[in-house]
Design a protein around this motif. Structure first.
Motif, PDB file in Angstrom:
ATOM      1  N   SER A   5       0.834  -1.200   0.000  1.00  0.00           N
ATOM      2  CA  SER A   5       0.000   0.000   0.000  1.00  0.00           C
ATOM      3  C   SER A   5       0.869   1.251   0.000  1.00  0.00           C
ATOM      4  N   GLN A   6       0.571   2.178  -0.890  1.00  0.00           N
ATOM      5  CA  GLN A   6       1.334   3.426  -0.954  1.00  0.00           C
ATOM      6  C   GLN A   6       0.389   4.624  -0.793  1.00  0.00           C
ATOM      7  N   ARG A  22       4.745   7.428   1.549  1.00  0.00           N
ATOM      8  CA  ARG A  22       4.714   6.302   2.479  1.00  0.00           C
ATOM      9  C   ARG A  22       4.490   4.976   1.749  1.00  0.00           C
ATOM     10  N   CYS A  23       5.145   3.933   2.262  1.00  0.00           N
ATOM     11  CA  CYS A  23       4.964   2.596   1.726  1.00  0.00           C
ATOM     12  C   CYS A  23       4.728   1.623   2.870  1.00  0.00           C
ATOM     13  N   ASP A  24       3.652   0.874   2.767  1.00  0.00           N
ATOM     14  CA  ASP A  24       3.331  -0.164   3.746  1.00  0.00           C
ATOM     15  C   ASP A  24       3.459  -1.512   3.033  1.00  0.00           C
ATOM     16  N   SER A  27       3.086  -7.781   4.944  1.00  0.00           N
ATOM     17  CA  SER A  27       3.555  -8.204   6.259  1.00  0.00           C
ATOM     18  C   SER A  27       4.517  -9.384   6.147  1.00  0.00           C
ATOM     19  N   ARG A  69      13.304   3.262   7.061  1.00  0.00           N
ATOM     20  CA  ARG A  69      12.410   2.135   7.393  1.00  0.00           C
ATOM     21  C   ARG A  69      12.751   1.738   8.835  1.00  0.00           C
ATOM     22  N   SER A  73       9.385  -2.185   8.790  1.00  0.00           N
ATOM     23  CA  SER A  73       8.102  -2.419   8.141  1.00  0.00           C
ATOM     24  C   SER A  73       7.788  -1.250   7.213  1.00  0.00           C
ATOM     25  N   VAL A  74       7.033  -0.277   7.693  1.00  0.00           N
ATOM     26  CA  VAL A  74       6.681   0.887   6.886  1.00  0.00           C
ATOM     27  C   VAL A  74       7.930   1.671   6.504  1.00  0.00           C
TER      28      VAL A  74
END
Lengths: 114, 111
Positions: A5-6, A22-24, A27, A69, A73-74
């Motif tokens: 997700s960005q 942002r980049c998620d 997991s 980072r 993670s994010v």
């Protein structure tokens, strides 16, 4: 989440402004990559993280570009004092393995600098 | 000069035609991948090839890795409008290197 997700998807900045993208990642994915894609071109490598360690930042075009980072993670890509040539789509990708395997890309953040 | 050169850059064909796109380099790659990217989306992996001379098929798509592992091709049989998109090849020089992308081939299939 199910995919990378960005955010934001679209960002318009005035020349000279600072921006943060942002980049998620997925997991559990160890590796995280940032790429820059100009209109009609292939993605160009910017930087790579393995967990929280930034192992390669050779593609960052100038010292105005900074990525982090902190918790593995994010990730955030920051561009200071934006210039018109920074206008592009910034793609984030993650992968489970280290250096190998499939990269899963987000939809990208389209930055337009006026 | 890009490490991976793709040709043609643009291709517009009619539904039902066959086509081949190429990915060439003077460098030897440990592996090569093909991705497809649609407007407003990130690239999505189609295939990975690792052995020189390897051929992989994915429905109407046939991927080939050159014997010397310097080049690759993607052949599409009986193209459909749903095949429209940007096709990207990407390679790793060795297992420890980053994935480097070519400039892409933009394909448009007209109904």
């Amino acid at each position: 989440g199910a995919g990378v997700s960005q955010s934001p998807r679209y960002k318009v900045a005035k020349r000279g402004q600072d921006v943060a993208l942002r980049c998620d990642p997925i997991s559990g994915h160890v590796s995280l990559f940032w790429y820059q894609q100009a209109l009609g071109q292939g993605p160009e490598f910017l930087t790579y993280f393995q967990n929280e360690a930034q192992l390669d930042k050779s593609g960052l075009p100038s010292d105005r570009f900074f990525a982090e980072r902190p918790e593995g993670s994010v990730s955030t890509l920051k561009i200071q004092r934006t210039q018109q040539e920074d206008s592009a789509v910034y793609l984030c990708a993650s992968s489970f393995g280290i250096y190998t395997g499939e990269l899963f890309f987000g939809e990208g953040s389209r930055l337009t600098v006026l | 000069t890009q490490l991976l050169e793709q040709s043609p850059q643009f291709l517009s064909i009619q539904e039902g035609e066959n086509l081949t796109v190429y990915c060439n380099s003077s460098s030897v790659f440990s592996s090569l991948q093909w991705y497809r990217q649609e407007p407003g989306e990130g690239p999505v992996l189609l295939v990975t090839v690792v052995t020189g001379g390897e051929v992989k098929k994915l429905k109407r798509l046939t991927f080939q890795f050159g014997d010397a592992r310097k080049d690759s091709s993607l052949h599409i049989t009986a193209a459909q409008p749903g095949d429209t998109g940007l096709y990207l090849c990407a390679g790793r020089l060795n297992a420890g290197n980053m994935l480097t992308f070519g400039g892409g081939t933009r394909l448009m299939v007209k109904p």
